[in-house]
Design an enzyme around this catalytic site. Structure first.
Site, PDB file in Angstrom:
ATOM      1  N   ASP A  43     -24.478 -68.412 -18.848  1.00 60.70           N
ATOM      2  CA  ASP A  43     -25.035 -68.930 -17.599  1.00 60.70           C
ATOM      3  C   ASP A  43     -25.726 -67.797 -16.841  1.00 60.70           C
ATOM      4  OD1 ASP A  43     -23.855 -71.324 -18.233  1.00 60.70           O
ATOM      5  OD2 ASP A  43     -22.120 -71.029 -16.920  1.00 60.70           O
ATOM      6  N   MET A  44     -26.703 -68.152 -16.032  1.00 65.25           N
ATOM      7  CA  MET A  44     -27.432 -67.151 -15.275  1.00 65.25           C
ATOM      8  C   MET A  44     -26.489 -66.320 -14.406  1.00 65.25           C
ATOM      9  SD  MET A  44     -30.836 -67.555 -12.891  1.00 65.25           S
ATOM     10  CE  MET A  44     -30.047 -68.431 -11.541  1.00 65.25           C
TER      11      MET A  44
END
Length: 309
Positions: A141-142
């Site tokens: 995930d970012m």
């Protein structure tokens, strides 16, 4: 749109082993799958001057005839700013002739999308423009920091995909700070996770979902929080975040699955300003060669812990 002529393409080592339909989908971006299948069935695509079926697997040195089709013009990506190139260069913790291991900073997406045209893989391709093949092996995930692998050949990509599909052939550990005091010690927990059909792309525990297993082990207990080691045995989207939220121990700083009031409290009193989730270690073997990577907890997470004691 642009018109392309008949081309003859010789299959390289990084292209060998994939099906002809998948090869054409990557090469003729913007062309519908149905049309790809149609030009194969009609014999417009030839391999070594012969008709082939959609399941044909390309071999090294094959000559592929690609018919003239109209494809979308490839959009030119902007150049990555100097600070991102420097950040990514400093984030590379290992490299050999087969792969690159990166300690991904939080806030950097793994690939371009709605947030930015440039993700980690696009920036890395600019940074290492001399390499003709770079592909993400897996994703983070970012907001999540930590270890990310990039293959430098199709063979390595396929090999690592096999390792990631088998929980016994690769070991992945994360560090997470969760709300509440974890009870019961080490626990291996399986939930069925399903992606919600809505715009926020959240994942939920559902009887119709895919089995997802993690091993949760408390590292240290604090008042109102627990530092956890999480070993994942499957690799579902948002697996750790969804499971911990379902167990009523959401990750501190998780704006999607977490507790807004607790996030605000930890941000105000302990300086916790991001998702406290970090991909800490990866280990596996390939042909008797052992790979083992460690990424220390980032400073912005490390500095939160003393205040909790």
């Amino acid at each position: 749109m642009q018109q392309i002529k008949v081309t003859l393409h010789t299959i390289t080592e990084n292209e060998a082993g994939q099906r002809i339909d998948n090869f054409l989908m990557r090469r003729l971006k913007g062309i519908p799958k149905s049309r790809i299948y149609r030009i194969i069935r009609k014999g417009e695509v030839r391999v070594n001057k012969k008709r082939i079926k959609t399941e044909y697997k390309l071999q090294l040195g094959d000559t592929v005839r690609i018919p003239p089709v109209r494809v979308e013009e490839k959009k030119t990506l902007p150049e990555a700013p100097a600070y991102l190139l420097k950040l990514l260069r400093q984030s590379i913790i290992f490299e050999d002739e087969h792969l690159i291991a990166v300690n991904k900073p939080s806030g950097v997406a793994v690939h371009g999308g709605s947030h930015s045209e440039l993700g980690l893989i696009e920036i890395l391709r600019q940074l290492r423009s001399e390499l003709d093949y770079l592909e993400l092996v897996h994703r983070l995930d970012m907001e999540t920091s930590g270890l990310l692998l990039i293959a430098k050949s199709r063979q390595m990509l396929q090999t690592l995909h096999e390792r990631f599909r088998d929980a016994h052939r690769i070991e992945k550990h994360y560090t997470a700070l969760v709300t509440g005091e974890w009870q019961g010690g080490r626990q291996e927990i399986t939930h069925k996770l399903e992606r919600k059909q809505n715009r926020d792309q959240k994942v939920q525990v559902s009887g119709e979902g895919k089995a997802s297993t993690s091993i949760f082990t408390p590292i240290r207990h604090y008042k109102g929080a627990t530092l956890m080691d999480v070993q994942i045995l499957t690799g579902r989207m948002h697996q750790i975040r969804t499971q911990l939220a379902h167990l009523e121990h959401p990750i501190i700083g998780d704006t999607m699955y977490g507790d807004k009031k607790r996030n605000s409290y930890f941000g105000k009193h302990y300086g916790s300003k991001r998702l406290f989730l970090h991909a800490r270690s990866l280990s596996f073997e390939i042909e008797d060669k052992k790979y083992s990577f460690e990424a220390p907890l980032p400073d912005e997470l490390q500095k939160v812990l003393p205040g909790l004691e």
